[in-house]
Design a protein around this motif. Structure first.
Motif, PDB file in Angstrom:
ATOM      1  N   GLU A 185       0.988  -1.329  -0.166  1.00 32.65           N
ATOM      2  CA  GLU A 185       0.005  -0.116   0.006  1.00 32.65           C
ATOM      3  C   GLU A 185       0.975   1.171  -0.099  1.00 32.65           C
ATOM      4  O   GLU A 185       1.761   1.223   0.957  1.00 32.65           O
ATOM      5  N   ARG A 186       0.645   1.987  -0.879  1.00 35.21           N
ATOM      6  CA  ARG A 186       1.394   3.246  -0.879  1.00 35.21           C
ATOM      7  C   ARG A 186       0.463   4.399  -0.946  1.00 35.21           C
ATOM      8  O   ARG A 186      -0.415   4.821  -1.621  1.00 35.21           O
ATOM      9  N   ILE A 187       0.462   5.321   0.023  1.00 36.23           N
ATOM     10  CA  ILE A 187      -0.264   6.592   0.357  1.00 36.23           C
ATOM     11  C   ILE A 187       0.728   7.847   0.067  1.00 36.23           C
ATOM     12  O   ILE A 187       1.703   7.822   0.326  1.00 36.23           O
ATOM     13  N   SER A 188      -0.028   8.540  -0.805  1.00 33.37           N
ATOM     14  CA  SER A 188       0.986   9.902  -1.282  1.00 33.37           C
ATOM     15  C   SER A 188       0.184  11.010  -0.709  1.00 33.37           C
ATOM     16  O   SER A 188      -1.198  11.062  -1.028  1.00 33.37           O
ATOM     17  N   ARG A 189       0.670  11.916  -0.057  1.00 39.29           N
ATOM     18  CA  ARG A 189       0.042  13.156   0.358  1.00 39.29           C
ATOM     19  C   ARG A 189       0.885  14.348  -0.239  1.00 39.29           C
ATOM     20  O   ARG A 189       2.050  14.317  -0.125  1.00 39.29           O
ATOM     21  N   THR A 190       0.391  15.242  -0.975  1.00 41.58           N
ATOM     22  CA  THR A 190       0.999  16.196  -2.035  1.00 41.58           C
ATOM     23  C   THR A 190       0.434  17.628  -1.641  1.00 41.58           C
ATOM     24  O   THR A 190      -0.582  17.751  -1.285  1.00 41.58           O
ATOM     25  N   THR A 191       1.652  18.374  -1.518  1.00 39.14           N
ATOM     26  CA  THR A 191       1.305  19.723  -1.293  1.00 39.14           C
ATOM     27  C   THR A 191       1.962  20.618  -2.274  1.00 39.14           C
ATOM     28  O   THR A 191       3.245  20.216  -2.686  1.00 39.14           O
ATOM     29  N   LEU A 192       1.628  21.573  -2.736  1.00 39.79           N
ATOM     30  CA  LEU A 192       2.338  22.368  -3.824  1.00 39.79           C
ATOM     31  C   LEU A 192       2.802  23.935  -3.339  1.00 39.79           C
ATOM     32  O   LEU A 192       2.243  24.609  -2.161  1.00 39.79           O
ATOM     33  N   ASP A 193       3.974  24.167  -3.610  1.00 40.07           N
ATOM     34  CA  ASP A 193       4.554  25.594  -3.262  1.00 40.07           C
ATOM     35  C   ASP A 193       4.846  26.295  -4.656  1.00 40.07           C
ATOM     36  O   ASP A 193       5.412  25.861  -5.551  1.00 40.07           O
ATOM     37  N   GLY A 194       3.653  27.075  -4.867  1.00 38.47           N
ATOM     38  CA  GLY A 194       3.661  27.869  -6.155  1.00 38.47           C
ATOM     39  C   GLY A 194       4.690  29.028  -6.235  1.00 38.47           C
ATOM     40  O   GLY A 194       5.004  29.331  -7.583  1.00 38.47           O
ATOM     41  N   VAL A 195       5.455  29.348  -5.222  1.00 37.78           N
ATOM     42  CA  VAL A 195       6.701  30.162  -5.644  1.00 37.78           C
ATOM     43  C   VAL A 195       7.708  29.692  -5.931  1.00 37.78           C
ATOM     44  O   VAL A 195       8.453  30.138  -6.833  1.00 37.78           O
ATOM     45  N   THR A 196       8.327  28.405  -5.377  1.00 38.28           N
ATOM     46  CA  THR A 196       9.390  27.551  -5.621  1.00 38.28           C
ATOM     47  C   THR A 196       9.291  26.620  -6.884  1.00 38.28           C
ATOM     48  O   THR A 196       9.866  26.017  -7.453  1.00 38.28           O
ATOM     49  N   GLN A 197       7.655  26.808  -7.196  1.00 39.37           N
ATOM     50  CA  GLN A 197       7.230  25.745  -8.457  1.00 39.37           C
ATOM     51  C   GLN A 197       7.672  24.287  -7.966  1.00 39.37           C
ATOM     52  O   GLN A 197       8.265  23.403  -8.697  1.00 39.37           O
TER      53      GLN A 197
END
Length: 287
Positions: A185-197
């Motif tokens: 099982e692989r759980i991925s949690r993603t956040t974005l930093d729009g400044v550093t892309q």
């Protein structure tokens, strides 16, 4: 194919794809590597300095070697390289299992200049360049690619398209796969930093083995995304010209803002002197 780059001295997180390498092929067992290799072959037929089996290919950040294996099965002379010793070990076993003679090296993008020889084509598949989140590393990598390319050689790679990432990314995903020996099982949690892309992806793994043993581990992956014109400008500034770009796997389609993966085919500008990479300019080291 893993998206692995060299961790710089300033970074403190471990290099990704260490423990991951043992289960990577299980997680991606349904990925159509054969079709992806055919996509690359179609680009080679259009843009490589020659388009027969004598083309020499270097697959950088090759991961478990699945693209390299498919291209070698087509008759191309292929070598691979990856920073992850675990990935390289799996790649070598995969080649032996298929009876293919492929040389695999253990180098990062930033140390790839140490790979012997030159190549007609350099590849960086599966958005692996995105792991170069620092411009100095990106510049050094392009410098190394230029050094590895034979005259007229081309560099083919794909990266995440920021216009699509910002509107389409999923903050939470769960993936499950299994075979006769284990269940993953692989759980991925993603956040974005729009400044550093950058997309910051935390993978949490649970591996249940047939004998009842359970293993848990996690990895943090930082992936840079780019905008189409930004990438074209960066390449030009670093001495490359764009021959072609398209959505990944769609050689006859025009790139659009909602295409997540964008593929570029580039080569060194004719008569252009190799630019010294930014990281080396700062250190004063020889090129």
């Amino acid at each position: 194919m893993s998206a692995v780059a060299l961790a710089t001295a300033e970074e403190h997180e471990p290099i990704p794809f260490d423990e991951y390498s043992a289960i990577y092929d299980l997680i991606y067992r349904n990925k159509d590597y054969a079709s992806e290799a055919e996509f690359v072959a179609a680009l080679l037929r259009r843009y490589a300095p020659q388009n027969d089996a004598s083309v020499r290919i270097l697959d950088m950040a090759c991961g478990t070697g699945r693209h390299a294996l498919e291209l070698a099965a087509m008759g191309f002379a292929v070598e691979g390289s990856d920073i992850s010793s675990g990935m390289v070990a799996v790649a070598r076993k995969n080649a032996v299992d298929r009876g293919l003679d492929i040389r695999f090296h253990e180098y990062s993008f930033q140390t790839a200049n140490a790979i012997p020889g030159s190549f007609d084509v350099v590849l960086a598949m599966f958005a692996s360049l995105g792991y170069l989140t620092d411009f100095a590393d990106f510049s050094l990598t392009l410098h190394n690619v230029a050094k590895k390319l034979a005259p007229g050689g081309i560099f083919i790679f794909d990266v995440w398209n920021g216009a699509a990432v910002l509107t389409q990314y999923s903050p939470h995903k769960v993936r499950q796969d299994e075979d006769d020996e284990r269940k993953v099982e692989r759980i991925s949690r993603t956040t974005l930093d729009g400044v550093t892309q950058q997309a910051i992806v935390r993978f949490e793994f649970k591996v249940e083995y047939a004998d009842g043993a359970v293993k848990r581990f996690s990895e943090n992956h930082h992936v840079r995304f780019y905008f189409p014109q930004e990438m074209t400008d960066l390449l030009s500034a670093l001495g490359f010209e764009v021959l072609f770009r398209c959505p990944f796997l769609e050689v006859d389609q025009t790139l659009a803002s909602d295409d997540w993966n964008m593929t570029y085919v580039v080569r060194k500008k004719p008569g252009k002197a190799e630019a010294l990479p930014l990281s080396r300019q700062h250190s004063g080291s020889a090129g």
